[in-house]
Design an enzyme around this catalytic site. Structure first.
Site, PDB file in Angstrom:
ATOM      1  N   ARG A  86       0.806  -1.215   0.000  1.00 19.15           N
ATOM      2  CA  ARG A  86       0.000   0.000   0.000  1.00 19.15           C
ATOM      3  C   ARG A  86       0.845   1.273   0.000  1.00 19.15           C
ATOM      4  O   ARG A  86       0.609   2.181  -0.802  1.00 19.15           O
ATOM      5  CB  ARG A  86      -0.942   0.017   1.219  1.00 19.15           C
ATOM      6  CG  ARG A  86      -2.246  -0.712   1.030  1.00 19.15           C
ATOM      7  CD  ARG A  86      -2.739  -1.253   2.336  1.00 19.15           C
ATOM      8  NE  ARG A  86      -1.776  -2.174   2.911  1.00 19.15           N
ATOM      9  CZ  ARG A  86      -1.678  -3.461   2.532  1.00 19.15           C
ATOM     10  NH1 ARG A  86      -2.482  -3.932   1.637  1.00 19.15           N
ATOM     11  NH2 ARG A  86      -0.759  -4.236   3.061  1.00 19.15           N
ATOM     12  N   THR A  87       1.802   1.370   0.902  1.00 16.90           N
ATOM     13  CA  THR A  87       2.560   2.616   1.013  1.00 16.90           C
ATOM     14  C   THR A  87       3.352   2.889  -0.262  1.00 16.90           C
ATOM     15  O   THR A  87       3.318   4.000  -0.807  1.00 16.90           O
ATOM     16  CB  THR A  87       3.506   2.554   2.224  1.00 16.90           C
ATOM     17  OG1 THR A  87       2.749   2.293   3.401  1.00 16.90           O
ATOM     18  CG2 THR A  87       4.260   3.861   2.393  1.00 16.90           C
TER      19      THR A  87
ATOM     20  N   ARG B 183      11.711   3.858   2.696  1.00 12.64           N
ATOM     21  CA  ARG B 183      11.417   2.973   3.824  1.00 12.64           C
ATOM     22  C   ARG B 183      12.652   2.126   4.085  1.00 12.64           C
ATOM     23  O   ARG B 183      13.260   1.589   3.155  1.00 12.64           O
ATOM     24  CB  ARG B 183      10.214   2.074   3.533  1.00 12.64           C
ATOM     25  CG  ARG B 183      10.009   0.992   4.603  1.00 12.64           C
ATOM     26  CD  ARG B 183       8.750   0.197   4.397  1.00 12.64           C
ATOM     27  NE  ARG B 183       7.589   1.001   4.748  1.00 12.64           N
ATOM     28  CZ  ARG B 183       6.343   0.504   4.818  1.00 12.64           C
ATOM     29  NH1 ARG B 183       6.117  -0.778   4.543  1.00 12.64           N
ATOM     30  NH2 ARG B 183       5.331   1.293   5.148  1.00 12.64           N
TER      31      ARG B 183
ATOM     32  N   HIS C 277       5.969   6.350  11.103  1.00 14.57           N
ATOM     33  CA  HIS C 277       5.329   6.220   9.791  1.00 14.57           C
ATOM     34  C   HIS C 277       4.406   7.429   9.643  1.00 14.57           C
ATOM     35  O   HIS C 277       3.192   7.334   9.743  1.00 14.57           O
ATOM     36  CB  HIS C 277       4.530   4.920   9.748  1.00 14.57           C
ATOM     37  CG  HIS C 277       4.157   4.469   8.372  1.00 14.57           C
ATOM     38  ND1 HIS C 277       4.252   5.284   7.252  1.00 14.57           N
ATOM     39  CD2 HIS C 277       3.677   3.276   7.907  1.00 14.57           C
ATOM     40  CE1 HIS C 277       3.864   4.610   6.183  1.00 14.57           C
ATOM     41  NE2 HIS C 277       3.504   3.395   6.552  1.00 14.57           N
TER      42      HIS C 277
END
Length: 367
Positions: A86-87, A136, A164
């Protein structure tokens, strides 16, 4: 196991926490243009509100009602050295929807890190190829270190168990949107946090953002070994919020506006065997929800939810519950990330000037 213990509010004596709260609430408004987004500690309430205001304006583009090419020619480098769906995809899609191009690096072994290159050298090189970078990395503090060497803005897509920020922003935006339909605001909200609260970086960042608002009541529901870190509890207390700890989910989910469920962060445990001890301890299904929750209680989850039989923190029988907001939550991630790019690259006022109609059939536009 049943029981709960109230954590009293009031003035905390832990001076570093007081200092952190004062910084959260009293810092000067963030100038987004050209800035790194590393931590929610950067935001005061007006900055969060500004992001939400811009996110609202991104709706026509996220819903494919309009196209904008405001970032035509700009390049995003998506650097993800931990698993992500998703991210990673939503950051890339958000940049594409603003007209920009995306370059992906998704595994450390396919990058020069595998050859021993430092964060500093990688940042200097990649920032020469990019206009903005999303990163990330499994090590806490690594994204901040990378950003120090970068020549372009860097957004933290998650640094180990630390933070996050974009997830916390989209979570708070979702809460704001969902409860607005019931005539409520973020001030005075009541939330149950459920599951692995020790290792959940999204929970930690969300709690920090909640300190910008007033009169929040938090029910912390977790195994004793996976409670919220004490520094987060102290921060919430110093903000004047009520925090009540539960080890029984049925008790903890009663009388709240929002259920925020998390999975066991198995990648943060020293062994799979230890992580398995906690998987599936708190399972929410429609029967438990109906028995213990108010009819309008919103259900959220930062995803992915663990759908394996021994886990299922959110049962599939909730999929038709209109208060299940997890997919509206992911849609909101696009809006927030579009807003961050527009603010950082200083194109908020130009988005509509580079717009045109959609030229293809899109189910989003017709639903």
């Amino acid at each position: 196991m049943q029981g709960s213990s109230a954590i009293s509010t009031g003035t905390a004596t832990h001076s570093p926490i007081v200092s952190t709260l004062n910084e959260l609430r009293g810092r000067q408004r963030l100038n987004f243009v050209g800035s790194h987004i590393i931590s929610v500690d950067q935001f005061d309430r007006s900055a969060a509100d500004r992001i939400f205001e811009v996110a609202d304006k991104m709706q026509p583009y996220a819903m494919r009602q309009r196209i904008t090419q405001v970032l035509q020619g700009a390049i995003l480098s998506n650097m993800f050295f931990e698993p992500s769906t998703r991210t990673r995809v939503s950051f890339g899609s958000a940049f594409n929807l603003l007209g920009g191009e995306v370059r992906e690096t998704s595994e450390a072994k396919t990058s020069s890190f595998a050859k021993g290159e430092s964060l500093y050298d990688t940042a200097r090189v990649l920032s020469g190829y990019s206009d903005v970078i999303v990163m990330r990395h499994p090590e806490p503090g690594s994204v901040a270190k990378f950003a120090e060497a970068s020549r372009v803005p860097v957004i933290n897509g998650g640094d180990g168990p630390n933070e996050h920020p974009s997830q916390a922003l989209l979570d708070l935006y979702t809460m704001r949107t969902e409860i607005a339909a019931h005539g409520q605001s973020l001030d005075g909200l009541s939330i149950a946090l459920i599951g692995d609260l020790r290792f959940g970086r999204a929970v930690h960042s969300l709690c920090k953002l909640l300190c910008l608002y007033d009169n929040i009541r938090l029910h912390s529901i977790s195994p004793a070994e996976l409670v919220l870190p004490q520094e987060i509890i102290d921060l919430l207390k110093t903000a004047g919020h009520d925090v009540i700890e539960y080890t029984d989910m049925a008790d903890g989910i009663r009388g709240v506006d929002i259920l925020y469920v998390t999975r066991t962060q198995e990648e943060r445990f020293p062994s799979q065997q230890e992580a398995d001890r906690y998987r599936g301890l708190f399972r929410l299904n429609q029967a438990i929800y109906t028995q213990n929750c108010e009819p309008n209680t919103v259900i959220m989850h930062p995803l992915p939810r663990d759908s394996r039989a021994q886990a299922q923190e959110l049962d599939d029988d909730l999929n038709q519950n209109p208060n299940l907001a997890i997919f509206r939550q992911t849609d909101n991630g696009m809006l927030i990330r579009m807003a961050l790019f527009a603010l950082i690259l200083d194109v908020v006022d130009e988005v509509d000037n580079h717009a045109k109609p959609v030229t293809w059939f899109t189910a989003k536009r017709h639903r």
